[in-house]
Design an enzyme around this catalytic site. Structure first.
Site, PDB file in Angstrom:
ATOM      1  N   TYR A   1      -2.785  -5.838  16.947  1.00 14.32           N
ATOM      2  CA  TYR A   1      -2.726  -5.817  15.251  1.00 14.32           C
ATOM      3  C   TYR A   1      -4.034  -5.238  15.654  1.00 14.32           C
ATOM      4  CZ  TYR A   1      -2.980  -4.504  10.087  1.00 14.32           C
ATOM      5  OH  TYR A   1      -3.342  -3.729   9.055  1.00 14.32           O
TER       6      TYR A   1
ATOM      7  N   ARG B   1       3.225  14.065  15.892  1.00 16.69           N
ATOM      8  CA  ARG B   1       3.486  14.158  16.465  1.00 16.69           C
ATOM      9  C   ARG B   1       4.774  15.925  16.161  1.00 16.69           C
ATOM     10  NH1 ARG B   1       5.932  12.302  22.640  1.00 16.69           N
ATOM     11  NH2 ARG B   1       6.503  11.150  20.840  1.00 16.69           N
TER      12      ARG B   1
ATOM     13  N   ILE C   1      -6.275  -7.165   0.744  1.00 17.24           N
ATOM     14  CA  ILE C   1      -5.150  -6.553  -0.022  1.00 17.24           C
ATOM     15  C   ILE C   1      -4.386  -7.424  -0.746  1.00 17.24           C
ATOM     16  CG2 ILE C   1      -4.273  -4.347  -0.810  1.00 17.24           C
ATOM     17  CD1 ILE C   1      -7.279  -3.474  -0.096  1.00 17.24           C
TER      18      ILE C   1
ATOM     19  N   ASN D   1       1.568   4.715   7.010  1.00 12.19           N
ATOM     20  CA  ASN D   1       1.067   3.311   6.580  1.00 12.19           C
ATOM     21  C   ASN D   1       1.991   2.587   7.173  1.00 12.19           C
ATOM     22  OD1 ASN D   1       0.263   1.151   4.549  1.00 12.19           O
ATOM     23  ND2 ASN D   1       2.577   0.978   4.307  1.00 12.19           N
TER      24      ASN D   1
ATOM     25  N   ASP E   1      12.416   4.100  11.497  1.00 15.63           N
ATOM     26  CA  ASP E   1      11.721   2.823  12.156  1.00 15.63           C
ATOM     27  C   ASP E   1      10.911   3.869  13.401  1.00 15.63           C
ATOM     28  OD1 ASP E   1      11.387   1.312  13.968  1.00 15.63           O
ATOM     29  OD2 ASP E   1      13.690   0.829  15.250  1.00 15.63           O
TER      30      ASP E   1
ATOM     31  N   ILE F   1       1.124  -1.210   0.039  1.00 19.92           N
ATOM     32  CA  ILE F   1       0.116   0.198   0.242  1.00 19.92           C
ATOM     33  C   ILE F   1       0.464   1.254  -0.015  1.00 19.92           C
ATOM     34  CG2 ILE F   1      -1.525   1.747   1.555  1.00 19.92           C
ATOM     35  CD1 ILE F   1      -3.125  -1.267   2.694  1.00 19.92           C
TER      36      ILE F   1
ATOM     37  N   LYS G   1      -5.062  -0.983  15.412  1.00 22.65           N
ATOM     38  CA  LYS G   1      -5.637  -0.220  14.864  1.00 22.65           C
ATOM     39  C   LYS G   1      -7.080   0.391  15.386  1.00 22.65           C
ATOM     40  CE  LYS G   1      -3.434  -0.852  11.298  1.00 22.65           C
ATOM     41  NZ  LYS G   1      -2.375  -0.077   9.899  1.00 22.65           N
TER      42      LYS G   1
END
Length: 267
Positions: free
Chosen positions: A155, A124, A188, A89, A62, A21, A159
């Site tokens: 995960y 930020r 995806i 992403n 990172d 993506i 999200k």
């Protein structure tokens, strides 16, 4: 005369942009005039992607390291002279243990830190520069996992938290002229599904109302919309790019089919 492209003069930072993506989004925004910083933990692959994109640059990033994130944002501003769009992403998703009580705490913390706190660190560091641009936008890449149970406990929790963070940051950033939105993709076709074509075919046939799984370009198109001035009155929202997955309970529909047939024959 050619019409102006939506991202002419824009500086864009995309994390996790060396593949999938992120890469598709980098290509889409570049095609519409943006200069993109391809940021990824895999610096070599990021460099290969950037070489194929006019005006792009690459950097190792990172998102779990605050100092590194701040340096990457500063590099984007130095390279492009401005920062107009941030696309969060980068994420981490570890396969669940067979039993939840065997879930390693270390992997839980890593998935949440990279997926949720990583987006916070990037936002930020970028927010002052997005404010200064006068057209700043943040697009967070969420997941249908944050809405409904599809496995991957940490995960999915991250999200779901990202969706909440999108709303609260949107409220905070709105007076500063910065919009914050999220996209929730369904399945995806990325490297995570390599060698699993039969599973993808089954999902397309049995699960997705639109009859196919998503492509990275489907998400990239949605990012381009939310990042552009075409979405200038949209903030704090989550756009599902999921082929109708969450709109239709396929399992329920399949379970009801014999009942409907039986009623029809009896009538």
């Amino acid at each position: 005369m050619d019409s102006p492209q939506r991202f002419d003069g824009y500086g864009v930072l995309i994390t996790g942009a060396a593949r999938g993506i992120g890469e598709a989004t980098a290509r889409r925004l570049t095609a519409e005039g943006a200069r993109v910083l391809v940021a990824d933990l895999d610096e070599e692959l990021a460099g290969e992607v950037a070489k194929t994109l006019p005006g792009a640059a690459a950097v190792r990033c990172d998102v779990g390291d605050r100092v590194a994130v701040e340096a990457v944002v500063a590099y984007a501003v130095e390279t492009f002279g401005r920062l107009d769009v941030l696309v969060n992403n980068a994420a981490s998703c570890t396969r669940d243990a067979p039993s939840f009580e065997d879930q390693a705490e270390e992997t839980w913390h890593r998935d949440v830190d990279i997926t949720l706190a990583g987006a916070m660190r990037c936002a930020r560091a970028a927010l002052p520069h997005l404010t200064a641009s006068g057209r700043g936008a943040i697009v967070n890449i969420g997941s249908v996992n944050g809405v409904q149970a599809f496995g991957n406990h940490a995960y999915s929790a991250a999200k779901a938290g990202l969706a909440s963070f999108t709303r609260t940051l949107a409220a905070h950033a709105a007076p500063r002229g910065v919009r914050v939105n999220q996209i929730d993709p369904g399945t995806i076709r990325t490297r995570a599904w390599a060698g699993r074509e039969r599973e993808l075919e089954a999902l397309a046939e049995r699960v997705y109302p639109l009859g196919r799984v998503g492509e990275p370009e489907d998400v990239a198109a949605a990012v381009a919309f939310l990042a552009s001035r075409d979405a200038s009155w949209i903030t704090g929202t989550t756009l599902r790019v999921d082929g109708g997955l969450l709109a239709h309970n396929t399992g329920f529909a399949l379970a009801m089919e014999p009942v409907e047939d039986e009623v029809g024959q009896g009538g």
